[in-house]
Design a protein around this motif. Structure first.
Motif, mmCIF file in Angstrom:
data_model
loop_
_atom_site.group_PDB
_atom_site.id
_atom_site.type_symbol
_atom_site.label_atom_id
_atom_site.label_comp_id
_atom_site.label_asym_id
_atom_site.label_seq_id
_atom_site.Cartn_x
_atom_site.Cartn_y
_atom_site.Cartn_z
ATOM 1 N N SER A 219 -2.518 -4.588 -6.989
ATOM 2 C CA SER A 219 -3.786 -5.320 -6.472
ATOM 3 C C SER A 219 -3.461 -6.921 -6.692
ATOM 4 N N TRP B 159 -8.255 -0.124 -7.285
ATOM 5 C CA TRP B 159 -9.179 -0.256 -8.468
ATOM 6 C C TRP B 159 -9.938 0.941 -8.521
ATOM 7 N N GLN B 160 -10.213 1.731 -7.481
ATOM 8 C CA GLN B 160 -10.757 3.051 -7.868
ATOM 9 C C GLN B 160 -9.935 4.006 -8.629
ATOM 10 N N SER C 235 -8.551 -6.825 0.818
ATOM 11 C CA SER C 235 -9.515 -6.479 -0.139
ATOM 12 C C SER C 235 -9.856 -5.126 -0.233
ATOM 13 N N GLY C 236 -9.827 -4.356 0.896
ATOM 14 C CA GLY C 236 -10.044 -2.835 1.303
ATOM 15 C C GLY C 236 -8.959 -2.200 0.565
ATOM 16 N N SER D 266 -7.195 -3.375 -2.051
ATOM 17 C CA SER D 266 -7.223 -3.605 -3.457
ATOM 18 C C SER D 266 -8.375 -2.690 -4.073
ATOM 19 N N ARG D 267 -9.482 -2.595 -3.243
ATOM 20 C CA ARG D 267 -10.620 -1.784 -3.689
ATOM 21 C C ARG D 267 -10.247 -0.591 -3.895
ATOM 22 N N LYS D 268 -9.462 0.229 -2.943
ATOM 23 C CA LYS D 268 -8.857 1.561 -3.168
ATOM 24 C C LYS D 268 -8.060 1.674 -4.156
ATOM 25 N N SER E 184 -3.999 -9.670 -3.784
ATOM 26 C CA SER E 184 -4.825 -10.906 -3.650
ATOM 27 C C SER E 184 -4.063 -12.127 -3.318
ATOM 28 N N ASP F 9 0.782 -1.236 -0.013
ATOM 29 C CA ASP F 9 0.227 0.105 -0.001
ATOM 30 C C ASP F 9 0.938 1.320 0.025
ATOM 31 N N ASN G 7 -9.658 -9.349 4.692
ATOM 32 C CA ASN G 7 -10.460 -8.172 4.505
ATOM 33 C C ASN G 7 -9.508 -6.798 4.337
#
Length: 291
Positions: free
Chosen positions: A231, A272-273, A265-266, A268-270, A235, A190, A262
């Motif tokens: 990302s 992908w945004q 996933s959080g 990775s979600r950031k 994963s 991150d 979790n």
């Protein structure tokens, strides 16, 4: 003519079969009798019966493949060294996972010897107090003996519980230490994507105003690739964490694995945004300026 004419009447041509109507739209063609409905798996498909468990070797191969992709596109990036570290962790994850599922034989032998010794001691004590005595116990003496016996039973039960759960607690401590390492890896990844801001693509003139701006400038496509690698690594960290509870059924360790998944996933979600913002703005960013 003699064959074609009989008594002045021409021979009629043989009847031909009417063409079959085309199949209706959406209808399936009839299956040939020689083609089986389900084809057998290939002879070299050794993984076909092992899809219920994670394969540590396949995870290691995937991480090695991602490291090669990062090396091809970003050979001097720090993300490559992070991926190499993740690769070394994943190589030992399979061995750790198998060790968590195997019993510690020497520890179990010591525990059972202690349990048998305590049971024999209790049996000898009961036999000794069961012998008749010339003096009868009064109510006060009986209460004192009963209280001492209850205290001994409680202490012995607590000791037996400690001994029987010692193996599980040793494995839990090792698993939690390994999961803490993976959690640190997720935060390091991150940190690598933290300064990969879409604003550097949408407004490159703002970079020149930053006194400590990023020296290496990436194109929109390279920036998307970089974030995509981050990302994918997050994963795979979740998959390596899941290996530790594949053969180890422990509630505390399973909860820690869920927390790592979790977290990944959080993050990775950031990421992908950011990728979606860059991909949505790529036509505008690549359009040459007017005038």
């Amino acid at each position: 003519m003699k064959n074609a004419m009989i008594d002045g009447v021409s021979a009629a041509p043989p009847p031909t079969a009417a063409p079959a109507p085309p199949p209706a739209q959406g209808a399936h063609a009839p299956r040939s009798q020689d083609v089986p409905e389900f084809l057998p798996p290939p002879a070299d498909d050794v993984q076909s019966d092992h899809f219920d468990l994670l394969d540590p070797d396949q995870i290691v191969k995937t991480i090695r493949r991602i490291e090669g992709r990062i090396a091809d596109r970003f050979p001097n990036a720090g993300l490559r060294r992070v991926c190499r570290k993740l690769h070394s962790i994943s190589e030992g994850a399979g061995v750790r996972s198998q060790s968590f599922g195997r019993p510690i034989l020497w520890l179990r032998a010591v525990v059972w010897l202690l349990v048998i010794g305590v049971a024999l001691s209790l049996l000898a004590t009961v036999v000794m107090f069961a012998k008749p005595t010339p003096e009868e116990l009064g109510i006060v003496d009986f209460v004192q003996v009963l209280e001492a016996g209850i205290n001994d039973v409680v202490l012995i039960g607590a000791a037996l519980l400690f001994l029987t759960t010692l193996e599980n607690r040793i494995k839990r401590r090792q698993a939690l230490a390994a999961l803490h390492e993976l959690r640190s890896m997720a935060h390091i990844i991150d940190m690598h994507q933290l300064n990969k801001d879409p604003e550097r693509i949408l407004h490159p003139e703002l970079i020149l105003m930053e006194p400590n701006g990023q020296e290496v400038r990436l194109s929109a496509f390279d920036l998307c690739r970089y974030l995509d690698y981050c990302s994918e690594m997050l994963s795979l960290i979740g998959k390596v964490a899941a290996l530790y509870v594949q053969h180890f059924d422990d509630a505390s360790t399973l909860s820690a694995v869920n927390e790592v998944e979790n977290l990944c996933s959080g993050l990775s979600r950031k990421i992908w945004q950011k990728i979606m913002i860059i991909e949505a703005a790529m036509p505008k960013a690549t359009q040459p300026p007017i005038g």
